[in-house]
Scaffold this motif. Structure first.
Motif, PDB file in Angstrom:
ATOM      1  N   ASN A   1       4.052  23.317  35.363  1.00  0.00           N
ATOM      2  CA  ASN A   1       4.916  22.288  35.487  1.00  0.00           C
ATOM      3  C   ASN A   1       6.215  22.677  36.236  1.00  0.00           C
ATOM      4  N   SER A   2       6.869  21.643  36.386  1.00  0.00           N
ATOM      5  CA  SER A   2       8.329  21.971  37.525  1.00  0.00           C
ATOM      6  C   SER A   2       7.944  22.787  38.674  1.00  0.00           C
ATOM      7  N   LEU A   3       6.862  22.374  39.366  1.00  0.00           N
ATOM      8  CA  LEU A   3       6.289  23.359  40.466  1.00  0.00           C
ATOM      9  C   LEU A   3       7.532  23.168  41.384  1.00  0.00           C
ATOM     10  N   LYS A   4       7.576  24.376  42.150  1.00  0.00           N
ATOM     11  CA  LYS A   4       8.715  24.610  43.388  1.00  0.00           C
ATOM     12  C   LYS A   4       7.835  25.066  44.692  1.00  0.00           C
ATOM     13  N   PRO A   5       8.348  24.973  45.852  1.00  0.00           N
ATOM     14  CA  PRO A   5       7.782  25.129  47.061  1.00  0.00           C
ATOM     15  C   PRO A   5       6.961  26.706  47.129  1.00  0.00           C
ATOM     16  N   GLU A   6       7.768  27.590  46.330  1.00  0.00           N
ATOM     17  CA  GLU A   6       7.456  29.068  46.278  1.00  0.00           C
ATOM     18  C   GLU A   6       6.521  29.327  45.381  1.00  0.00           C
ATOM     19  N   ASP A   7       6.059  28.150  44.577  1.00  0.00           N
ATOM     20  CA  ASP A   7       4.739  28.438  44.148  1.00  0.00           C
ATOM     21  C   ASP A   7       3.435  28.278  44.810  1.00  0.00           C
ATOM     22  N   THR A   8       3.603  27.631  46.173  1.00  0.00           N
ATOM     23  CA  THR A   8       2.406  27.481  46.930  1.00  0.00           C
ATOM     24  C   THR A   8       1.703  28.744  47.356  1.00  0.00           C
ATOM     25  N   ALA A   9       0.555  28.393  47.093  1.00  0.00           N
ATOM     26  CA  ALA A   9      -0.288  29.839  46.938  1.00  0.00           C
ATOM     27  C   ALA A   9      -1.839  29.652  46.727  1.00  0.00           C
ATOM     28  N   MET A  10      -2.612  30.619  47.111  1.00  0.00           N
ATOM     29  CA  MET A  10      -4.174  30.649  46.447  1.00  0.00           C
ATOM     30  C   MET A  10      -4.019  31.335  45.188  1.00  0.00           C
ATOM     31  N   TYR A  11      -4.436  30.447  44.519  1.00  0.00           N
ATOM     32  CA  TYR A  11      -4.556  30.981  42.762  1.00  0.00           C
ATOM     33  C   TYR A  11      -5.878  31.338  42.707  1.00  0.00           C
ATOM     34  N   TYR A  12      -6.044  32.848  41.910  1.00  0.00           N
ATOM     35  CA  TYR A  12      -7.308  33.321  41.531  1.00  0.00           C
ATOM     36  C   TYR A  12      -7.292  33.464  40.144  1.00  0.00           C
ATOM     37  N   CYS A  13      -8.652  33.286  39.662  1.00  0.00           N
ATOM     38  CA  CYS A  13      -8.676  33.744  38.155  1.00  0.00           C
ATOM     39  C   CYS A  13      -9.341  34.996  38.340  1.00  0.00           C
ATOM     40  N   ALA A  14      -8.962  36.074  37.182  1.00  0.00           N
ATOM     41  CA  ALA A  14      -9.855  37.234  37.122  1.00  0.00           C
ATOM     42  C   ALA A  14     -10.043  37.606  35.854  1.00  0.00           C
ATOM     43  N   ALA A  15     -10.915  38.645  35.533  1.00  0.00           N
ATOM     44  CA  ALA A  15     -11.576  38.999  34.149  1.00  0.00           C
ATOM     45  C   ALA A  15     -11.597  40.378  34.268  1.00  0.00           C
ATOM     46  N   GLU A  16     -11.497  41.016  33.001  1.00  0.00           N
ATOM     47  CA  GLU A  16     -11.548  42.509  32.968  1.00  0.00           C
ATOM     48  C   GLU A  16     -11.984  42.655  31.571  1.00  0.00           C
ATOM     49  N   SER A  17     -12.937  43.404  30.944  1.00  0.00           N
ATOM     50  CA  SER A  17     -13.344  43.869  29.736  1.00  0.00           C
ATOM     51  C   SER A  17     -12.477  44.614  28.973  1.00  0.00           C
ATOM     52  N   THR A  18     -11.344  45.351  29.689  1.00  0.00           N
ATOM     53  CA  THR A  18     -10.361  45.893  28.840  1.00  0.00           C
ATOM     54  C   THR A  18      -9.306  44.983  28.353  1.00  0.00           C
ATOM     55  N   SER A  19      -8.891  45.340  26.932  1.00  0.00           N
ATOM     56  CA  SER A  19      -7.706  44.705  26.419  1.00  0.00           C
ATOM     57  C   SER A  19      -6.623  45.295  26.802  1.00  0.00           C
ATOM     58  N   PHE A  20      -5.780  44.483  27.428  1.00  0.00           N
ATOM     59  CA  PHE A  20      -4.157  44.832  28.026  1.00  0.00           C
ATOM     60  C   PHE A  20      -3.119  44.614  27.089  1.00  0.00           C
ATOM     61  N   GLY A  21      -3.418  43.595  26.032  1.00  0.00           N
ATOM     62  CA  GLY A  21      -2.453  43.173  25.211  1.00  0.00           C
ATOM     63  C   GLY A  21      -1.245  42.647  26.078  1.00  0.00           C
ATOM     64  N   THR A  22      -0.145  42.903  25.807  1.00  0.00           N
ATOM     65  CA  THR A  22       0.979  42.340  26.883  1.00  0.00           C
ATOM     66  C   THR A  22       1.859  43.305  27.664  1.00  0.00           C
ATOM     67  N   THR A  23       1.148  44.596  27.935  1.00  0.00           N
ATOM     68  CA  THR A  23       1.366  45.504  28.742  1.00  0.00           C
ATOM     69  C   THR A  23       1.476  45.076  30.017  1.00  0.00           C
ATOM     70  N   VAL A  24       2.291  45.936  31.077  1.00  0.00           N
ATOM     71  CA  VAL A  24       2.307  45.684  32.475  1.00  0.00           C
ATOM     72  C   VAL A  24       1.066  45.424  33.145  1.00  0.00           C
ATOM     73  N   GLN A  25      -0.009  46.394  32.675  1.00  0.00           N
ATOM     74  CA  GLN A  25      -1.346  46.257  33.180  1.00  0.00           C
ATOM     75  C   GLN A  25      -1.836  44.697  33.311  1.00  0.00           C
ATOM     76  N   ALA A  26      -1.378  44.040  32.274  1.00  0.00           N
ATOM     77  CA  ALA A  26      -2.114  42.771  32.136  1.00  0.00           C
ATOM     78  C   ALA A  26      -1.800  41.871  33.467  1.00  0.00           C
ATOM     79  N   LEU A  27      -0.947  42.265  33.917  1.00  0.00           N
ATOM     80  CA  LEU A  27      -0.486  41.191  35.621  1.00  0.00           C
ATOM     81  C   LEU A  27      -0.691  42.237  36.618  1.00  0.00           C
ATOM     82  N   ASP A  28      -1.365  43.395  36.571  1.00  0.00           N
ATOM     83  CA  ASP A  28      -1.929  44.194  37.644  1.00  0.00           C
ATOM     84  C   ASP A  28      -3.124  43.965  38.311  1.00  0.00           C
ATOM     85  N   ILE A  29      -2.895  43.582  39.430  1.00  0.00           N
ATOM     86  CA  ILE A  29      -4.222  43.149  40.064  1.00  0.00           C
ATOM     87  C   ILE A  29      -5.261  44.220  40.251  1.00  0.00           C
TER      88      ILE A  29
END
Length: 127
Positions: free
Chosen positions: A83-111
């Motif tokens: 919601n409330s999209l901005k021009p800086e949100d313009t990008a290719m968006y990718y879905c990713a999956a991993e069998s490890t549980s990251f919880g809310t650690t920084v690894q959860a958003l690390d490619i």
């Protein structure tokens, strides 16, 4: 074989909304950590939001309060409500999956922590 297929991208004006979907197959969906990442032209791919198998979520500061990640385990589908999209949100968006549980650690958003990726869906926000 893990397969991830994104959909729902498109072109919207600033302030508009989009909902991305990621259909997953080939593995036990509910046991994986799932994430949304994006890559703008000339920039590195970055983490946007992630949801772990226990439902805990993580968001990049740039999208907090505007984007919501969710999933439907019965449909093996991941969503990103934007919601409330901005021009800086313009990008290719990718879905990713991993069998490890990251919880809310920084690894959860690390490619580098994710081994399974979709092909992406383009989001373009005009001012």
């Amino acid at each position: 074989q893990v397969q991830l297929v994104e959909s729902g991208g498109g072109s919207v004006q600033s302030g508009g909304s989009l909902r991305l979907s990621c259909a997953a197959s080939g593995y036990t969906y509910s046991s994986y950590c799932m994430g949304w990442f994006r890559q703008a032209p000339g920039k590195e791919r970055e983490g946007v939001a992630a949801i772990d198998s226990d439902g805990s979520t993580s968001y990049a500061d740039s999208v907090k309060g505007r984007f919501t990640i969710s999933q439907d385990n019965a449909k093996n589908t991941l969503y990103l409500q934007m919601n409330s999209l901005k021009p800086e949100d313009t990008a290719m968006y990718y879905c990713a999956a991993e069998s490890t549980s990251f919880g809310t650690t920084v690894q959860a958003l690390d490619i580098v922590e994710y081994n399974y990726w979709g092909q992406g869906t383009q989001v373009t926000v005009s001012s």
